[in-house]
Write a protein that holds these residues in place. Structure first.
Motif, PDB file in Angstrom:
ATOM      1  N   VAL A   1       0.869  -1.170   0.000  1.00  0.00           N
ATOM      2  CA  VAL A   1       0.000   0.000   0.000  1.00  0.00           C
ATOM      3  C   VAL A   1       0.910   1.225   0.000  1.00  0.00           C
ATOM      4  O   VAL A   1       1.747   1.376   0.896  1.00  0.00           O
ATOM      5  CB  VAL A   1      -0.924   0.026   1.231  1.00  0.00           C
ATOM      6  CG1 VAL A   1      -1.775   1.278   1.245  1.00  0.00           C
ATOM      7  CG2 VAL A   1      -1.806  -1.223   1.236  1.00  0.00           C
ATOM      8  N   LYS A   2       0.742   2.061  -1.007  1.00  0.00           N
ATOM      9  CA  LYS A   2       1.659   3.190  -1.171  1.00  0.00           C
ATOM     10  C   LYS A   2       0.912   4.516  -1.174  1.00  0.00           C
ATOM     11  O   LYS A   2      -0.077   4.684  -1.889  1.00  0.00           O
ATOM     12  CB  LYS A   2       2.413   3.072  -2.490  1.00  0.00           C
ATOM     13  CG  LYS A   2       3.255   1.816  -2.623  1.00  0.00           C
ATOM     14  CD  LYS A   2       3.933   1.751  -3.970  1.00  0.00           C
ATOM     15  CE  LYS A   2       4.635   0.415  -4.143  1.00  0.00           C
ATOM     16  NZ  LYS A   2       5.298   0.310  -5.459  1.00  0.00           N
ATOM     17  N   GLN A   3       1.415   5.431  -0.382  1.00  0.00           N
ATOM     18  CA  GLN A   3       0.946   6.803  -0.429  1.00  0.00           C
ATOM     19  C   GLN A   3       2.159   7.627  -0.815  1.00  0.00           C
ATOM     20  O   GLN A   3       3.049   7.855   0.008  1.00  0.00           O
ATOM     21  CB  GLN A   3       0.381   7.223   0.923  1.00  0.00           C
ATOM     22  CG  GLN A   3      -0.883   6.468   1.294  1.00  0.00           C
ATOM     23  CD  GLN A   3      -1.400   6.850   2.672  1.00  0.00           C
ATOM     24  OE1 GLN A   3      -1.228   6.106   3.633  1.00  0.00           O
ATOM     25  NE2 GLN A   3      -2.026   8.004   2.770  1.00  0.00           N
ATOM     26  N   ASN A   4       2.221   8.012  -2.063  1.00  0.00           N
ATOM     27  CA  ASN A   4       3.451   8.596  -2.598  1.00  0.00           C
ATOM     28  C   ASN A   4       3.659  10.053  -2.227  1.00  0.00           C
ATOM     29  O   ASN A   4       4.755  10.584  -2.393  1.00  0.00           O
ATOM     30  CB  ASN A   4       3.476   8.438  -4.119  1.00  0.00           C
ATOM     31  CG  ASN A   4       3.627   6.973  -4.513  1.00  0.00           C
ATOM     32  OD1 ASN A   4       4.377   6.231  -3.893  1.00  0.00           O
ATOM     33  ND2 ASN A   4       2.896   6.543  -5.528  1.00  0.00           N
ATOM     34  N   SER A   5       2.600  10.709  -1.732  1.00  0.00           N
ATOM     35  CA  SER A   5       2.760  12.103  -1.321  1.00  0.00           C
ATOM     36  C   SER A   5       2.869  12.154   0.195  1.00  0.00           C
ATOM     37  O   SER A   5       1.887  11.911   0.888  1.00  0.00           O
ATOM     38  CB  SER A   5       1.571  12.933  -1.775  1.00  0.00           C
ATOM     39  OG  SER A   5       1.476  12.939  -3.171  1.00  0.00           O
ATOM     40  N   PRO A   6       4.043  12.487   0.719  1.00  0.00           N
ATOM     41  CA  PRO A   6       4.163  12.552   2.182  1.00  0.00           C
ATOM     42  C   PRO A   6       3.402  13.719   2.788  1.00  0.00           C
ATOM     43  O   PRO A   6       3.027  13.672   3.951  1.00  0.00           O
ATOM     44  CB  PRO A   6       5.665  12.696   2.419  1.00  0.00           C
ATOM     45  CG  PRO A   6       6.234  13.152   1.132  1.00  0.00           C
ATOM     46  CD  PRO A   6       5.323  12.706   0.043  1.00  0.00           C
ATOM     47  N   SER A   7       3.155  14.758   1.967  1.00  0.00           N
ATOM     48  CA  SER A   7       2.446  15.918   2.515  1.00  0.00           C
ATOM     49  C   SER A   7       1.631  16.594   1.429  1.00  0.00           C
ATOM     50  O   SER A   7       1.899  16.462   0.227  1.00  0.00           O
ATOM     51  CB  SER A   7       3.441  16.913   3.129  1.00  0.00           C
ATOM     52  OG  SER A   7       4.312  17.401   2.142  1.00  0.00           O
ATOM     53  N   LEU A   8       0.617  17.331   1.897  1.00  0.00           N
ATOM     54  CA  LEU A   8      -0.276  18.061   1.007  1.00  0.00           C
ATOM     55  C   LEU A   8      -0.755  19.308   1.737  1.00  0.00           C
ATOM     56  O   LEU A   8      -1.161  19.231   2.896  1.00  0.00           O
ATOM     57  CB  LEU A   8      -1.471  17.178   0.632  1.00  0.00           C
ATOM     58  CG  LEU A   8      -2.577  17.800  -0.211  1.00  0.00           C
ATOM     59  CD1 LEU A   8      -2.068  18.118  -1.598  1.00  0.00           C
ATOM     60  CD2 LEU A   8      -3.784  16.860  -0.301  1.00  0.00           C
ATOM     61  N   SER A   9      -0.704  20.436   1.056  1.00  0.00           N
ATOM     62  CA  SER A   9      -1.172  21.683   1.656  1.00  0.00           C
ATOM     63  C   SER A   9      -2.304  22.243   0.811  1.00  0.00           C
ATOM     64  O   SER A   9      -2.198  22.343  -0.416  1.00  0.00           O
ATOM     65  CB  SER A   9      -0.014  22.689   1.728  1.00  0.00           C
ATOM     66  OG  SER A   9      -0.425  23.860   2.386  1.00  0.00           O
TER      67      SER A   9
ATOM     68  N   LYS B   1       2.194   4.715   4.314  1.00  0.00           N
ATOM     69  CA  LYS B   1       3.030   5.520   5.203  1.00  0.00           C
ATOM     70  C   LYS B   1       2.344   6.786   5.674  1.00  0.00           C
ATOM     71  O   LYS B   1       2.838   7.463   6.571  1.00  0.00           O
ATOM     72  CB  LYS B   1       4.339   5.904   4.506  1.00  0.00           C
ATOM     73  CG  LYS B   1       5.311   4.763   4.349  1.00  0.00           C
ATOM     74  CD  LYS B   1       6.544   5.181   3.598  1.00  0.00           C
ATOM     75  CE  LYS B   1       7.433   6.067   4.436  1.00  0.00           C
ATOM     76  NZ  LYS B   1       8.742   6.299   3.780  1.00  0.00           N
ATOM     77  N   GLY B   2       1.232   7.123   5.058  1.00  0.00           N
ATOM     78  CA  GLY B   2       0.510   8.302   5.491  1.00  0.00           C
ATOM     79  C   GLY B   2       0.836   9.532   4.663  1.00  0.00           C
ATOM     80  O   GLY B   2       1.913   9.663   4.088  1.00  0.00           O
ATOM     81  N   THR B   3      -0.133  10.436   4.596  1.00  0.00           N
ATOM     82  CA  THR B   3       0.041  11.746   3.965  1.00  0.00           C
ATOM     83  C   THR B   3      -0.369  12.802   4.970  1.00  0.00           C
ATOM     84  O   THR B   3      -1.474  12.735   5.521  1.00  0.00           O
ATOM     85  CB  THR B   3      -0.816  11.889   2.696  1.00  0.00           C
ATOM     86  OG1 THR B   3      -0.398  10.935   1.718  1.00  0.00           O
ATOM     87  CG2 THR B   3      -0.692  13.291   2.115  1.00  0.00           C
TER      88      THR B   3
END
Lengths: 111, 115
Positions: free
Chosen positions: B4-12, B107-109
């Motif tokens: 399971v992949k969440q490729n964006s570690p952050s989003l604003s 890994k979460g965003t």
């Protein structure tokens, strides 16, 4: 009136020590879990118990021993702590839908 | 190997706008997907889920879309609010764990909603 509670919330200890983290749930769920969130932020399952019986045991060193005295409690005992054991440990419970209810986490730091 | 992949570690995102969080998975046998939200120093809390037999599930401001052919799901939050600022975890149900909830997490965003 916490649904899944775990203690202690923070634990700092020396390498080689033995420590325990306790978990209790008052939701009446049959299944309880321990998850580990490591430094890379992955949440990975360690153990799963259903009605006090071990269901899932991932590739966890046998220094980790879960104990479930009843279906509302699942404690985690760790022997001979190592630096790599430093992580946040989350207890969780579920009924049967796959939805997990997590505790607040216990941050373990091994020095 | 990350299943399971969440490729964006952050989003604003600006308050009032749409937040779109993405998640990809590799195991076509996954049959149930969930999103969890996590505030600092708290455990993850369940947000919304979707079964593999559906392609959309909506709950208030939150909608999850599932594209099985692309092995992709997304969480839409509209309108975004500052209180939505948190880490969002995508999770998939391991078919061999069945209903016993052996969830595999991304890994979460980290979502930041700015006023």
């Amino acid at each position: 009136d916490t649904a899944v509670s775990q203690t202690p919330k923070y634990l700092v200890t020396q390498m080689g020590n033995d420590k325990s983290i306790k978990c209790e749930q008052n939701l009446g769920h049959d299944t309880m879990y321990w998850y580990k969130q490591d430094s890379k932020k992955f949440l990975k399952i360690m153990f799963s118990y259903n009605n006090k019986e071990l269901i899932i045991n991932e590739t966890v060193p046998n220094r980790f021993s879960p104990k479930s005295p009843d279906k509302a409690h699942l404690n985690l005992h760790i022997n001979s702590l190592e630096l790599g054991d430093s992580a946040v440990y989350f207890c969780a419970s579920s009924r049967y839908t796959g939805e997990l209810f997590f505790g607040e986490g216990s941050r373990l730091t091994v020095l | 190997d990350q299943q399971v992949k969440q490729n964006s570690p952050s989003l604003s995102v600006q308050e009032g706008r749409i937040s779109i969080l993405n998640c990809d998975y590799t195991n076509s046998m996954f049959d149930y997907f969930l999103w969890y939200k996590k505030y600092p120093a708290e455990g993850p809390t369940f947000l919304i889920s979707i079964s593999s037999i559906k392609d959309k599930n909506e709950d208030g401001r939150f909608t999850v879309f599932l594209n099985k052919s692309a092995k992709h799901l997304s969480l839409h939050i509209v309108p975004s609010q500052p209180g939505d600022s948190a880490v969002y975890f995508c999770a998939a149900s391991d078919p061999y764990g069945g209903s016993q909830g052996n969830l595999i997490f991304g890994k979460g965003t980290k979502l930041s909603v700015k006023p």
